[in-house]
Design a protein around this motif. Structure first.
Motif, PDB file in Angstrom:
ATOM      1  N   ILE A   5      40.775  -1.129  -2.636  1.00 55.79           N
ATOM      2  CA  ILE A   5      42.211  -0.869  -2.803  1.00 55.79           C
ATOM      3  C   ILE A   5      43.027  -2.147  -2.991  1.00 55.79           C
ATOM      4  CG2 ILE A   5      42.844  -0.867  -0.349  1.00 55.79           C
ATOM      5  CD1 ILE A   5      44.521   1.700  -1.005  1.00 55.79           C
ATOM      6  N   GLY A   6      42.626  -3.212  -2.320  1.00 58.11           N
ATOM      7  CA  GLY A   6      43.370  -4.471  -2.434  1.00 58.11           C
ATOM      8  C   GLY A   6      43.294  -5.042  -3.838  1.00 58.11           C
ATOM      9  N   GLU A   7      42.105  -4.947  -4.417  1.00 58.92           N
ATOM     10  CA  GLU A   7      41.904  -5.417  -5.777  1.00 58.92           C
ATOM     11  C   GLU A   7      42.717  -4.572  -6.770  1.00 58.92           C
ATOM     12  OE1 GLU A   7      40.555  -7.963  -6.910  1.00 58.92           O
ATOM     13  OE2 GLU A   7      40.195  -7.537  -9.038  1.00 58.92           O
ATOM     14  N   LEU A   8      42.705  -3.259  -6.549  1.00 60.62           N
ATOM     15  CA  LEU A   8      43.497  -2.364  -7.406  1.00 60.62           C
ATOM     16  C   LEU A   8      44.976  -2.726  -7.328  1.00 60.62           C
ATOM     17  CD1 LEU A   8      43.743   0.153  -9.211  1.00 60.62           C
ATOM     18  CD2 LEU A   8      43.830   1.538  -7.147  1.00 60.62           C
ATOM     19  N   ALA A   9      45.420  -3.032  -6.109  1.00 60.98           N
ATOM     20  CA  ALA A   9      46.817  -3.422  -5.905  1.00 60.98           C
ATOM     21  C   ALA A   9      47.124  -4.690  -6.699  1.00 60.98           C
ATOM     22  CB  ALA A   9      47.081  -3.637  -4.418  1.00 60.98           C
ATOM     23  N   ARG A  10      46.211  -5.663  -6.597  1.00 65.83           N
ATOM     24  CA  ARG A  10      46.409  -6.917  -7.309  1.00 65.83           C
ATOM     25  C   ARG A  10      46.436  -6.701  -8.825  1.00 65.83           C
ATOM     26  NH1 ARG A  10      44.084 -10.647  -8.891  1.00 65.83           N
ATOM     27  NH2 ARG A  10      41.983  -9.825  -8.666  1.00 65.83           N
ATOM     28  N   MET A  11      45.563  -5.823  -9.305  1.00 65.30           N
ATOM     29  CA  MET A  11      45.474  -5.575 -10.741  1.00 65.30           C
ATOM     30  C   MET A  11      46.735  -4.922 -11.300  1.00 65.30           C
ATOM     31  SD  MET A  11      41.583  -4.126 -10.868  1.00 65.30           S
ATOM     32  CE  MET A  11      41.482  -3.711 -12.615  1.00 65.30           C
ATOM     33  N   THR A  12      47.339  -4.059 -10.507  1.00 65.20           N
ATOM     34  CA  THR A  12      48.443  -3.262 -11.025  1.00 65.20           C
ATOM     35  C   THR A  12      49.805  -3.739 -10.559  1.00 65.20           C
ATOM     36  OG1 THR A  12      48.220  -1.781  -9.136  1.00 65.20           O
ATOM     37  CG2 THR A  12      47.031  -1.186 -11.140  1.00 65.20           C
ATOM     38  N   GLY A  13      49.832  -4.600  -9.564  1.00 67.26           N
ATOM     39  CA  GLY A  13      51.115  -5.038  -9.017  1.00 67.26           C
ATOM     40  C   GLY A  13      51.744  -4.003  -8.101  1.00 67.26           C
ATOM     41  N   CYS A  14      50.966  -3.006  -7.732  1.00 70.56           N
ATOM     42  CA  CYS A  14      51.453  -1.951  -6.840  1.00 70.56           C
ATOM     43  C   CYS A  14      50.980  -2.257  -5.429  1.00 70.56           C
ATOM     44  CB  CYS A  14      50.882  -0.617  -7.310  1.00 70.56           C
ATOM     45  SG  CYS A  14      51.373   0.801  -6.331  1.00 70.56           S
ATOM     46  N   GLN A  15      51.806  -1.965  -4.424  1.00 69.47           N
ATOM     47  CA  GLN A  15      51.396  -2.253  -3.058  1.00 69.47           C
ATOM     48  C   GLN A  15      50.297  -1.305  -2.569  1.00 69.47           C
ATOM     49  OE1 GLN A  15      54.287  -2.889  -0.050  1.00 69.47           O
ATOM     50  NE2 GLN A  15      54.429  -5.000  -0.795  1.00 69.47           N
ATOM     51  N   VAL A  16      49.468  -1.824  -1.672  1.00 62.52           N
ATOM     52  CA  VAL A  16      48.373  -1.045  -1.100  1.00 62.52           C
ATOM     53  C   VAL A  16      48.890   0.245  -0.461  1.00 62.52           C
ATOM     54  CG1 VAL A  16      46.684  -1.000   0.771  1.00 62.52           C
ATOM     55  CG2 VAL A  16      46.810  -2.979  -0.744  1.00 62.52           C
ATOM     56  N   VAL A  17      49.919   0.121   0.349  1.00 62.71           N
ATOM     57  CA  VAL A  17      50.464   1.305   1.032  1.00 62.71           C
ATOM     58  C   VAL A  17      50.962   2.334   0.034  1.00 62.71           C
ATOM     59  CG1 VAL A  17      51.103   0.538   3.339  1.00 62.71           C
ATOM     60  CG2 VAL A  17      52.508  -0.124   1.388  1.00 62.71           C
ATOM     61  N   THR A  18      51.524   1.839  -1.070  1.00 60.34           N
ATOM     62  CA  THR A  18      52.046   2.755  -2.087  1.00 60.34           C
ATOM     63  C   THR A  18      50.913   3.523  -2.764  1.00 60.34           C
ATOM     64  OG1 THR A  18      53.848   1.211  -2.436  1.00 60.34           O
ATOM     65  CG2 THR A  18      53.537   2.889  -4.104  1.00 60.34           C
ATOM     66  N   ILE A  19      49.786   2.858  -2.981  1.00 64.64           N
ATOM     67  CA  ILE A  19      48.619   3.537  -3.560  1.00 64.64           C
ATOM     68  C   ILE A  19      48.171   4.673  -2.647  1.00 64.64           C
ATOM     69  CG2 ILE A  19      46.196   3.266  -4.224  1.00 64.64           C
ATOM     70  CD1 ILE A  19      46.867   0.361  -4.996  1.00 64.64           C
ATOM     71  N   ARG A  20      48.070   4.370  -1.352  1.00 68.01           N
ATOM     72  CA  ARG A  20      47.671   5.421  -0.407  1.00 68.01           C
ATOM     73  C   ARG A  20      48.694   6.547  -0.390  1.00 68.01           C
ATOM     74  NH1 ARG A  20      44.874   1.165   3.223  1.00 68.01           N
ATOM     75  NH2 ARG A  20      46.901   0.567   4.016  1.00 68.01           N
ATOM     76  N   GLU A  25      50.337  12.126  -1.824  1.00 65.75           N
ATOM     77  CA  GLU A  25      51.245  12.991  -2.570  1.00 65.75           C
ATOM     78  C   GLU A  25      50.542  13.727  -3.708  1.00 65.75           C
ATOM     79  OE1 GLU A  25      54.663  13.629  -1.954  1.00 65.75           O
ATOM     80  OE2 GLU A  25      53.893  12.831  -0.059  1.00 65.75           O
ATOM     81  N   GLY A  26      49.261  13.500  -3.846  1.00 67.78           N
ATOM     82  CA  GLY A  26      48.509  14.230  -4.858  1.00 67.78           C
ATOM     83  C   GLY A  26      48.631  13.683  -6.274  1.00 67.78           C
ATOM     84  N   LEU A  27      49.136  12.471  -6.432  1.00 72.06           N
ATOM     85  CA  LEU A  27      49.221  11.888  -7.772  1.00 72.06           C
ATOM     86  C   LEU A  27      47.907  11.204  -8.140  1.00 72.06           C
ATOM     87  CD1 LEU A  27      52.806  10.354  -7.638  1.00 72.06           C
ATOM     88  CD2 LEU A  27      52.108  12.512  -8.617  1.00 72.06           C
ATOM     89  N   LEU A  28      47.318  10.530  -7.166  1.00 73.67           N
ATOM     90  CA  LEU A  28      45.991   9.948  -7.362  1.00 73.67           C
ATOM     91  C   LEU A  28      44.968  10.851  -6.677  1.00 73.67           C
ATOM     92  CD1 LEU A  28      46.726   6.173  -6.611  1.00 73.67           C
ATOM     93  CD2 LEU A  28      46.238   7.201  -8.836  1.00 73.67           C
ATOM     94  N   LYS A  29      43.847  11.047  -7.350  1.00 73.71           N
ATOM     95  CA  LYS A  29      42.791  11.834  -6.711  1.00 73.71           C
ATOM     96  C   LYS A  29      42.160  11.013  -5.594  1.00 73.71           C
ATOM     97  CE  LYS A  29      41.851  14.058 -11.121  1.00 73.71           C
ATOM     98  NZ  LYS A  29      41.109  13.890 -12.406  1.00 73.71           N
ATOM     99  N   ALA A  30      41.651  11.701  -4.559  1.00 72.73           N
ATOM    100  CA  ALA A  30      40.946  11.006  -3.481  1.00 72.73           C
ATOM    101  C   ALA A  30      39.712  10.347  -4.076  1.00 72.73           C
ATOM    102  CB  ALA A  30      40.559  11.993  -2.393  1.00 72.73           C
ATOM    103  N   PRO A  31      39.608   9.037  -3.967  1.00 67.88           N
ATOM    104  CA  PRO A  31      38.484   8.338  -4.599  1.00 67.88           C
ATOM    105  C   PRO A  31      37.242   8.425  -3.731  1.00 67.88           C
ATOM    106  CG  PRO A  31      39.840   6.764  -3.441  1.00 67.88           C
ATOM    107  CD  PRO A  31      40.458   8.113  -3.202  1.00 67.88           C
ATOM    108  N   GLU A  32      36.112   8.016  -4.303  1.00 71.22           N
ATOM    109  CA  GLU A  32      34.909   7.949  -3.481  1.00 71.22           C
ATOM    110  C   GLU A  32      35.067   6.840  -2.444  1.00 71.22           C
ATOM    111  OE1 GLU A  32      31.447   6.064  -5.227  1.00 71.22           O
ATOM    112  OE2 GLU A  32      32.499   5.831  -7.147  1.00 71.22           O
ATOM    113  N   ARG A  33      34.187   6.852  -1.435  1.00 70.61           N
ATOM    114  CA  ARG A  33      34.292   5.875  -0.352  1.00 70.61           C
ATOM    115  C   ARG A  33      32.989   5.093  -0.220  1.00 70.61           C
ATOM    116  NH1 ARG A  33      39.014   6.370   3.254  1.00 70.61           N
ATOM    117  NH2 ARG A  33      40.254   8.021   2.312  1.00 70.61           N
ATOM    118  N   THR A  34      33.116   3.895   0.303  1.00 63.78           N
ATOM    119  CA  THR A  34      31.913   3.121   0.636  1.00 63.78           C
ATOM    120  C   THR A  34      31.338   3.657   1.940  1.00 63.78           C
ATOM    121  OG1 THR A  34      33.070   1.512   2.026  1.00 63.78           O
ATOM    122  CG2 THR A  34      33.054   1.091  -0.334  1.00 63.78           C
ATOM    123  N   GLU A  35      30.216   3.106   2.348  1.00 63.49           N
ATOM    124  CA  GLU A  35      29.639   3.517   3.626  1.00 63.49           C
ATOM    125  C   GLU A  35      30.601   3.227   4.779  1.00 63.49           C
ATOM    126  OE1 GLU A  35      25.803   2.187   4.630  1.00 63.49           O
ATOM    127  OE2 GLU A  35      24.809   3.076   2.882  1.00 63.49           O
TER     128      GLU A  35
END
Lengths: 148, 148
Positions: A5-20, A25-35
């Motif tokens: 998520i941090g890398e995604l934030a850096r790539m897009t200029g969007c804050q981590v909390v905002t991505i979550r 809010e159902g705009l982004l699909k729940a992504p897969e997770r690491t272990e």
DNA sequence: ATAGGATCTATAGTCCCTATAGAGTCAAGG
DNA sequence: CCTTGACTCTATAGGGACTATAGATCCTAT
């Protein structure tokens, strides 16, 4: 290539909390997770977030973006309504610009009415005290853009 | 001449709930009450509410208005800073106008890119999908006005 | 082994109202 | 005198789009 998520934030200029928040809010699909339960995003998610940010930048609200995404996920229906949406936004932006231009004129007329003296001589306070002599406010009142 | 809250609302175009809210927020002083516990406002309160609405209309937030009112209630200090406040607002409004003008240009370029066909042919969705070819968004990105 | 940074969830706060619920007040009509 | 209806009261929750905080967990480097 998957990113956290941090890398995604850096790539897009969007804050981590905002991505979550967008996920909740159902705009982004729940992504897969690491272990270790970290979110892991692919290219599709990156594009989707960029789409959302792009729409936000164009003044759309989250529910309009949700509609666009739903449509985009489901390509069987016509997209006529999108032009209507854009048209609505153009008119809305136009109204905002006009209001702001009037406001600016009025603020300019206020500026320099204060001579740095004491309250009783401050022209700005005097002006702010009378609606009646304020063409800007009369105009706005008719448009009902005072607090509803 | 004293008026009740509904009458004050009618006179100013401000909603009853909003008046009570301004009181709770310390912008309006707690007015006297009737025997039946109804708020009763005099001319001073009416002027004060109009002042508040006037400031709101000029895009000031409640804490700025609180500052102005505090100053206005306490006329012993200089009012230089009010010019500064107005100047700040003019610059702020200018920035908003510029952003909106750019946005409008971009929305106009989006309009009519949708031909009412299916998703794959919708030019609007295509455009919204790429930041890269969007001079508007590049510009805004540099200005950091994306969601913080 | 431990320190730090990144991530996780859940919850509360921001701004400026707006809406709702449930109770009390008051003037007019029957 | 009683009732109806409009108005007012308080207290609390919601809304939109985040932002901030707390406390726990994970991962990497030293």
């Amino acid at each position: 290539m998957k990113v956290k998520i941090g890398e995604l934030a850096r790539m897009t200029g969007c804050q981590v909390v905002t991505i979550r928040y967008y996920e909740k809010e159902g705009l982004l699909k729940a992504p897969e997770r690491t272990e270790g339960n970290y979110r892991l995003y692919g290219d599709d998610a990156i594009a989707r977030l960029q789409f959302i940010l792009h729409c936000r930048q164009h003044g759309m609200n989250l529910s309009e973006i949700r509609d666009l995404l739903t449509f985009s996920d489901n390509p069987t229906v016509s997209c006529d309504w999108i032009n209507t949406l854009i048209k609505k936004h153009i008119m809305d932006v136009d109204r905002q610009i006009n209001d702001l231009l009037h406001l600016k004129e009025h603020l300019k007329s206020l500026y320099d009415k204060c001579d740095g003296g004491k309250k009783s001589e401050c022209g700005i306070l005097k002006s702010l005290n009378s609606f009646e002599n304020c063409t800007y406010c009369q105009k706005m009142k008719r448009k009902k853009s005072l607090p509803q």
